[in-house]
Structures are given as C-alpha cells and as structure tokens.
Design an enzyme around this catalytic site. Structure first.
Site, short mmCIF file in Angstrom:
data_model
loop_
_atom_site.label_atom_id
_atom_site.label_comp_id
_atom_site.label_asym_id
_atom_site.label_seq_id
_atom_site.Cartn_x
_atom_site.Cartn_y
_atom_site.Cartn_z
N SER A 154 -0.69 0.64 6.02
CA SER A 154 -0.96 -0.20 7.18
C SER A 154 -1.97 -1.27 6.81
O SER A 154 -2.77 -1.10 5.88
CB SER A 154 -1.49 0.64 8.35
OG SER A 154 -1.58 -0.13 9.52
N ASP A 155 -1.89 -2.38 7.53
CA ASP A 155 -2.85 -3.46 7.30
C ASP A 155 -3.01 -4.26 8.59
O ASP A 155 -2.08 -4.32 9.40
CB ASP A 155 -2.40 -4.38 6.17
CG ASP A 155 -3.54 -5.26 5.68
OD1 ASP A 155 -4.40 -4.75 4.95
OD2 ASP A 155 -3.58 -6.45 6.05
N GLN A 156 -4.18 -4.84 8.76
CA GLN A 156 -4.44 -5.67 9.93
C GLN A 156 -5.11 -6.96 9.52
O GLN A 156 -6.05 -6.96 8.73
CB GLN A 156 -5.33 -4.92 10.93
CG GLN A 156 -5.57 -5.69 12.22
CD GLN A 156 -6.45 -4.91 13.17
OE1 GLN A 156 -7.66 -4.85 12.99
NE2 GLN A 156 -5.85 -4.29 14.18
N LYS A 206 0.83 -1.21 0.00
CA LYS A 206 0.00 0.00 0.00
C LYS A 206 0.87 1.26 0.00
O LYS A 206 0.61 2.21 -0.75
CB LYS A 206 -0.93 -0.01 1.21
CG LYS A 206 -2.02 -1.07 1.15
CD LYS A 206 -2.80 -1.13 2.46
CE LYS A 206 -3.87 -2.21 2.42
NZ LYS A 206 -4.63 -2.27 3.69
#
Length: 201
Positions: free
Chosen positions: A73-75, A57
């Site tokens: 960011s990623d979760q 991203k």
C-alpha cells in the site's frame, strides 16, 4: 473433503498505522519491509505514483515469499497535481500544512495484492478528498509539536488530533485516509483466494 489451508498473509509494510488497520480483520499476518525506492518518476501523477509504489512493494515482498498473499500500500497527497509525501522534518511539515490551509487535497491511497504462486496481482485506488480549515501559524505549530506527524503524508493524522485541522472528509472507504483502504483490501484478498471473513480468528 478436507478444506485446503489458507495461504499465509504478509503486509509489505512496516507502517504501524497499516499494521493496526490490518489487525482489525483478525487474520494472522506478518509485516515485512518492502525495501522499495519511493522517488517519483518525472511527470508522474500522485495517483499513478501511489499505484506504482503499492504494486512495487507487494511484488518485492512476494519475490521473497512466493506462496503468500502479499499486501502492498502507498499514500500520496495530491496538492494541485503535485505529489506530496511524508514530511520527515518539522520544517517540511510546517510548509506542507501552510500550503494545504484552506484547500481541498486529494489523498491518493493505493492498495495492491500479489500472490506469486497463482500469478494473481491486482491494484485498487481509494482517493479521499480532504478539506483543510484555514489554519494560522500558531495552530500549525501547536499541532505539530503535540503530534509530530512527520511519518504521515500531508503532515496530518485524522485518526487523532489532526481531525481538528479539517472541515470535511469525503471517502467511500473509511480507513483509506489512515493508510489502508480495508473495503478494497478485503475485495482484493477474496479475489486472491483468501476470504477475510472466513479466515478471521
């Protein structure tokens, strides 16, 4: 000697949760959609998936804005080693919460910072252990109807009523579970040449 101007800051996300968290740093920034395919690779662990997507991203937005400092960011919820993302629908959210009832889940939250003009890029992982209470179907249904957390990995928003689903949270970066680990983000921004404290307005 005149201080050089701070680089512009871009959040490579349109998530309102991440935008609200980044606003806490009082830095001017804009949000740009990264347009990244979030499909897991075969055999990819939740932690590896979160790190890969956070960096993808940030890189995607950085290609369009090479002079900016870009945050990605990623979760991903880690349920017995299997990646679990956003439910998208009520039915999937019910299934997710039934599966997580009474279990300890690790939410793998990754952040990446990329600055193309200097070649800087780095990632950090902020795992959060979350222990869910044993939930009955009536509780799950009532919670989902009230909050509709269908855009949240794991179907629970700890910053609002979702906290009532939980019995414990273990984390060394308190905003990680909401979607952006600000302690690690600040460290990465400093390394990229943008000091959050001195740049705050």
């Amino acid at each position: 000697m005149v201080a050089s101007p701070l680089p512009s800051l871009i959040l490579g996300s349109t998530s309102r949760y991440r935008r609200e968290l980044l606003q806490r740093l009082r830095l001017p920034f804009e949000s740009v959609s990264p347009q990244v395919d979030e499909t897991p690779l075969p055999g990819e662990t939740p932690a590896a998936l979160a790190l890969r997507l956070a960096l993808a991203k940030a890189r995607a937005v950085s290609r369009l804005h090479p002079n900016a400092v870009v945050i990605g960011s990623d979760q991903v919820a880690d349920v017995d080693g299997e990646p679990v993302g956003k439910p998208g629908t009520h039915e999937r959210a019910v299934a997710q919460l039934r599966r997580m009832s009474g279990q300890t889940i690790v939410f793998q939250t990754a952040v990446a910072v990329v600055r193309a003009d200097t070649g800087f890029e780095a990632t950090e992982l902020a795992p959060v252990k979350v222990r869910f209470r044993t939930l009955d179907d009536a509780e799950i249904e009532h919670y989902l109807r009230l909050e509709q957390p269908y855009d949240c990995a794991g179907s629970a928003k700890c910053e609002t009523l979702g906290i009532a689903l939980l019995s414990a949270i273990e984390s060394d970066d308190p905003t990680a579970l909401v979607g952006l680990p600000l302690i690690r983000t600040c460290a990465l921004l400093r390394s990229a040449g943008l000091d959050p404290l001195m740049g705050a307005r």
